[in-house]
Design an enzyme around this catalytic site. Structure first.
Site, PDB file in Angstrom:
ATOM      1  N   SER A  40      18.268 -47.227  36.198  1.00  0.00           N
ATOM      2  CA  SER A  40      18.121 -45.770  36.284  1.00  0.00           C
ATOM      3  C   SER A  40      18.979 -45.287  37.447  1.00  0.00           C
ATOM      4  O   SER A  40      18.497 -44.757  38.431  1.00  0.00           O
ATOM      5  CB  SER A  40      16.655 -45.387  36.485  1.00  0.00           C
ATOM      6  OG  SER A  40      16.159 -45.875  37.711  1.00  0.00           O
ATOM      7  N   HIS A 144      12.863 -48.987  32.706  1.00  0.00           N
ATOM      8  CA  HIS A 144      12.664 -50.405  33.024  1.00  0.00           C
ATOM      9  C   HIS A 144      11.881 -51.160  31.956  1.00  0.00           C
ATOM     10  O   HIS A 144      11.750 -52.380  32.028  1.00  0.00           O
ATOM     11  CB  HIS A 144      11.962 -50.561  34.381  1.00  0.00           C
ATOM     12  CG  HIS A 144      12.815 -50.126  35.532  1.00  0.00           C
ATOM     13  ND1 HIS A 144      12.336 -49.965  36.806  1.00  0.00           N
ATOM     14  CD2 HIS A 144      14.136 -49.820  35.603  1.00  0.00           C
ATOM     15  CE1 HIS A 144      13.307 -49.568  37.606  1.00  0.00           C
ATOM     16  NE2 HIS A 144      14.409 -49.467  36.899  1.00  0.00           N
ATOM     17  N   GLU A 153       7.581 -46.004  37.824  1.00  0.00           N
ATOM     18  CA  GLU A 153       6.922 -47.015  38.651  1.00  0.00           C
ATOM     19  C   GLU A 153       5.624 -46.496  39.247  1.00  0.00           C
ATOM     20  O   GLU A 153       5.600 -45.413  39.834  1.00  0.00           O
ATOM     21  CB  GLU A 153       7.850 -47.430  39.820  1.00  0.00           C
ATOM     22  CG  GLU A 153       9.170 -48.005  39.358  1.00  0.00           C
ATOM     23  CD  GLU A 153      10.189 -48.162  40.489  1.00  0.00           C
ATOM     24  OE1 GLU A 153       9.796 -48.230  41.666  1.00  0.00           O
ATOM     25  OE2 GLU A 153      11.390 -48.209  40.163  1.00  0.00           O
ATOM     26  N   GLU A 194      11.276 -55.109  36.727  1.00  0.00           N
ATOM     27  CA  GLU A 194      10.935 -55.432  38.116  1.00  0.00           C
ATOM     28  C   GLU A 194       9.634 -56.224  38.223  1.00  0.00           C
ATOM     29  O   GLU A 194       9.079 -56.370  39.309  1.00  0.00           O
ATOM     30  CB  GLU A 194      10.847 -54.139  38.946  1.00  0.00           C
ATOM     31  CG  GLU A 194      12.185 -53.415  39.039  1.00  0.00           C
ATOM     32  CD  GLU A 194      12.146 -52.175  39.910  1.00  0.00           C
ATOM     33  OE1 GLU A 194      11.045 -51.756  40.331  1.00  0.00           O
ATOM     34  OE2 GLU A 194      13.230 -51.615  40.161  1.00  0.00           O
ATOM     35  N   ASP A 230       7.294 -43.880  41.605  1.00  0.00           N
ATOM     36  CA  ASP A 230       8.683 -43.465  41.435  1.00  0.00           C
ATOM     37  C   ASP A 230       8.762 -42.822  40.053  1.00  0.00           C
ATOM     38  O   ASP A 230       8.703 -43.515  39.042  1.00  0.00           O
ATOM     39  CB  ASP A 230       9.651 -44.646  41.543  1.00  0.00           C
ATOM     40  CG  ASP A 230      11.104 -44.209  41.370  1.00  0.00           C
ATOM     41  OD1 ASP A 230      11.350 -42.991  41.193  1.00  0.00           O
ATOM     42  OD2 ASP A 230      12.001 -45.085  41.415  1.00  0.00           O
ATOM     43  N   GLU A 273       8.450 -40.705  44.768  1.00  0.00           N
ATOM     44  CA  GLU A 273       9.915 -40.805  44.762  1.00  0.00           C
ATOM     45  C   GLU A 273      10.485 -40.072  43.550  1.00  0.00           C
ATOM     46  O   GLU A 273       9.930 -40.152  42.453  1.00  0.00           O
ATOM     47  CB  GLU A 273      10.272 -42.299  44.713  1.00  0.00           C
ATOM     48  CG  GLU A 273      11.756 -42.620  44.677  1.00  0.00           C
ATOM     49  CD  GLU A 273      11.974 -44.137  44.600  1.00  0.00           C
ATOM     50  OE1 GLU A 273      11.130 -44.898  45.142  1.00  0.00           O
ATOM     51  OE2 GLU A 273      12.964 -44.553  43.982  1.00  0.00           O
ATOM     52  N   ASP A 300      15.664 -40.690  46.022  1.00  0.00           N
ATOM     53  CA  ASP A 300      16.448 -41.885  45.669  1.00  0.00           C
ATOM     54  C   ASP A 300      17.719 -41.402  44.970  1.00  0.00           C
ATOM     55  O   ASP A 300      18.773 -41.276  45.600  1.00  0.00           O
ATOM     56  CB  ASP A 300      15.603 -42.803  44.779  1.00  0.00           C
ATOM     57  CG  ASP A 300      16.393 -43.924  44.122  1.00  0.00           C
ATOM     58  OD1 ASP A 300      17.519 -44.197  44.549  1.00  0.00           O
ATOM     59  OD2 ASP A 300      15.884 -44.537  43.149  1.00  0.00           O
ATOM     60  N   LYS A 325      19.454 -47.879  49.405  1.00  0.00           N
ATOM     61  CA  LYS A 325      19.948 -48.974  48.580  1.00  0.00           C
ATOM     62  C   LYS A 325      21.414 -49.175  48.938  1.00  0.00           C
ATOM     63  O   LYS A 325      22.255 -48.338  48.566  1.00  0.00           O
ATOM     64  CB  LYS A 325      19.845 -48.597  47.099  1.00  0.00           C
ATOM     65  CG  LYS A 325      18.426 -48.464  46.557  1.00  0.00           C
ATOM     66  CD  LYS A 325      18.476 -47.788  45.189  1.00  0.00           C
ATOM     67  CE  LYS A 325      17.162 -47.908  44.432  1.00  0.00           C
ATOM     68  NZ  LYS A 325      17.151 -47.051  43.214  1.00  0.00           N
ATOM     69  N   HIS A 353      15.119 -52.552  46.753  1.00  0.00           N
ATOM     70  CA  HIS A 353      15.801 -53.384  45.749  1.00  0.00           C
ATOM     71  C   HIS A 353      16.341 -52.520  44.605  1.00  0.00           C
ATOM     72  O   HIS A 353      16.166 -51.303  44.618  1.00  0.00           O
ATOM     73  CB  HIS A 353      14.814 -54.424  45.186  1.00  0.00           C
ATOM     74  CG  HIS A 353      13.675 -53.838  44.391  1.00  0.00           C
ATOM     75  ND1 HIS A 353      12.816 -54.595  43.636  1.00  0.00           N
ATOM     76  CD2 HIS A 353      13.239 -52.546  44.241  1.00  0.00           C
ATOM     77  CE1 HIS A 353      11.922 -53.808  43.047  1.00  0.00           C
ATOM     78  NE2 HIS A 353      12.148 -52.577  43.402  1.00  0.00           N
ATOM     79  N   LYS A 376      10.631 -51.433  49.397  1.00  0.00           N
ATOM     80  CA  LYS A 376      10.213 -51.447  47.995  1.00  0.00           C
ATOM     81  C   LYS A 376      10.972 -52.567  47.317  1.00  0.00           C
ATOM     82  O   LYS A 376      12.174 -52.461  47.077  1.00  0.00           O
ATOM     83  CB  LYS A 376      10.526 -50.089  47.349  1.00  0.00           C
ATOM     84  CG  LYS A 376       9.968 -49.948  45.950  1.00  0.00           C
ATOM     85  CD  LYS A 376      10.222 -48.563  45.350  1.00  0.00           C
ATOM     86  CE  LYS A 376      11.539 -48.477  44.641  1.00  0.00           C
ATOM     87  NZ  LYS A 376      11.592 -47.430  43.590  1.00  0.00           N
TER      88      LYS A 376
HETATM   89  P1  PGA Z   1      17.107 -48.872  39.373  1.00  0.00           P
HETATM   90  O1  PGA Z   1      15.631 -48.368  39.651  1.00  0.00           O
HETATM   91  O2  PGA Z   1      17.405 -50.011  40.271  1.00  0.00           O
HETATM   92  O3  PGA Z   1      17.031 -49.248  37.910  1.00  0.00           O
HETATM   93  O4  PGA Z   1      18.015 -47.690  39.605  1.00  0.00           O
HETATM   94  C1  PGA Z   1      15.002 -48.463  40.879  1.00  0.00           C
HETATM   95  C2  PGA Z   1      14.623 -47.096  41.371  1.00  0.00           C
HETATM   96  O5  PGA Z   1      14.823 -46.092  40.661  1.00  0.00           O
HETATM   97  O6  PGA Z   1      14.124 -47.000  42.482  1.00  0.00           O
HETATM   98 ZN    ZN Z   2      13.938 -44.663  42.247  1.00  0.00          ZN
END
Ligand code: PGA
Ligand code: ZN
Length: 399
Positions: A40, A144, A153, A194, A230, A273, A300, A325, A353, A376
């Site tokens: 995503s 996911h 999430e 995940e 999330d 998030e 994010d 990230k 992650h 996370k």
């Molecule tokens: P992604 O999802 O690594 O698939 O982008 C993780 C997130 O959205 O936090």
């Molecule tokens: Zn996210």
């Protein structure tokens, strides 16, 4: 001096190829790191190229500028060189996957030269002594997992844990408790990318399960466990459909702000998030005005670890926390700059992650080095436990 950089394709947790870098230095330092990969992904992230292409382009443009030229210990020079070699502002020439793998592997090589653990090299002598609270993904869907929850999430947040190890085990216990509850309810489930359970239930049921599971485990362990989300709302947002598309309805932007506000209040959420689309700083501002004093509103896809997007968010009061990230932006230096800007503006920092991961543990060290409030990185599964176990080791080492 960096004397050699080797790049190769390795597997990630989804079975896709990703880029791994080895960096060697004149004084015998060695560092190895691999790029993770999102599903995503944010619209404004640095560009991930197909690994073959990223490797070929990095070998042609970046490696010759680094080898024999730059010191591994000078991280900013390494990352500036990667930027200059790339020549774009989104790493679309050498690929953010090659860039971040080289950036992180170089930091590890520099730490190796010093004989210090990575968190120590990155954090230095004046590092704080706080440990990040791990947010554990325990139920999930969205991009996911197919045929599961709309919200991407559901995260266990053991905010009362006395130690990082207690927090890590608490999240795993919540994950197990949810498994038992799903079996009891006759909705057995597989796992998403995940490692979170991906049952075919609606979001309302997921909230009930998570509430019960965190309460049960909290009682067992004797400390507070809250939970968070999330939403990954950019994946739901469809302008033509008139807003945020859920399985059972479409919510326009005002309704989405209202819905999330109610969820925060009803479930006492610790963390939310990406509750809104990545282009909608204004709606983020409305939501933060509603509930920013009682929960973390985290960007994010909104911020993509990018200093200029974070500046805009700070100016507009769009959030009160940021997800970090390194592969969203392509280098450790850029990630550090975003963390510093966030911390200077009383934003909480959550190091994260990606859904596609490897055994690489760099983010555990990054979170400790920068005194991040949260990390996370899942609850179970080898590529997740690699980071969680490293965090336990770091806490042990630093004690
Ligand atoms: P992604 O999802 O690594 O698939 O982008 C993780 C997130 O959205 O936090
Ligand atoms: Zn996210």
């Amino acid at each position: 001096l960096i004397t050699d950089i080797r790049l190769r394709r390795i597997l990630d947790s989804r079975g896709n190829a990703t880029v791994e870098a080895d960096v060697l230095t004149e004084s015998g330092g060695f560092g190895r790191a691999a790029a993770p990969s999102g599903a995503s992904t944010g619209e404004f992230e640095a560009i991930e190229l197909p690994p073959n292409e990223a490797i070929a382009n990095a070998r042609e443009h970046a490696v010759p500028r680094l080898v024999g030229e730059v010191h591994a210990g000078d991280q900013r020079a390494v990352d500036n060189t990667l930027r200059a070699a790339d020549g774009t502002d989104d790493f679309s020439e050498i690929g953010a996957n090659s860039a971040v793998a080289i950036s992180m592997a170089t930091a590890k090589a520099a730490a190796d030269v010093l004989g210090a653990p990575l968190y120590q090299h990155l954090g230095g002598a004046f590092r704080g002594d706080n440990f990040p609270v791990p947010l554990g993904n325990v139920i999930g869907g969205g991009e996911h997992a197919a045929d599961a929850t709309d919200i991407q999430e559901f995260l266990s947040a053991p905010v009362g844990a006395p130690s990082v190890a207690d927090a890590v085990f608490a999240n795993a216990a919540v994950h197990q408790e949810i498994h038992d509850m799903l079996i009891e309810r006759d909705t057995p489930a597989g796992k998403g990318d995940e490692g979170a359970w991906a049952p075919s239930i609606d979001d309302a049921e997921a909230f009930e399960i998570l509430d019960e599971a965190t309460s049960t485990v909290a009682e067992e362990v004797g400390f507070e466990i809250k939970f968070g989300l999330d939403v990954a709302a950019a994946e739901m947002y469809d302008e033509d459909e008139g807003g945020y598309v859920y399985s059972d309805q479409v919510r326009d932007t005002d309704e989405q702000v209202e819905y999330i506000t109610e969820l925060v209040e009803e479930w006492d959420l610790a963390y939310v998030e990406d509750p809104l689309d990545e282009n909608d700083f204004e709606a983020f501002t409305d939501l933060t005005a509603n509930v920013g004093d009682q929960t973390l509103i985290c960007g994010d896809d909104l911020f993509v670890t990018n200093v200029s997007r974070l500046e805009k968010g700070i100016e507009m009061d769009s959030a009160n926390s940021i997800l970090i990230k390194p592969n969203q932006i392509g280098s450790l230096t850029d990630a550090f700059d975003a963390i510093e800007l966030a911390a200077n503006n009383t934003y909480d920092v959550i190091v994260s992650h990606r859904s596609g991961e490897t055994e690489d543990t760099t983010i555990a060290h990054l979170a400790v080095a920068t005194d991040a409030d949260f990390i996370k990185t899942g609850a179970v599964g080898g590529e997740r436990t690699a980071k969680l176990n490293e965090l336990i080791r770091i806490a042990d080492d630093a004690a």
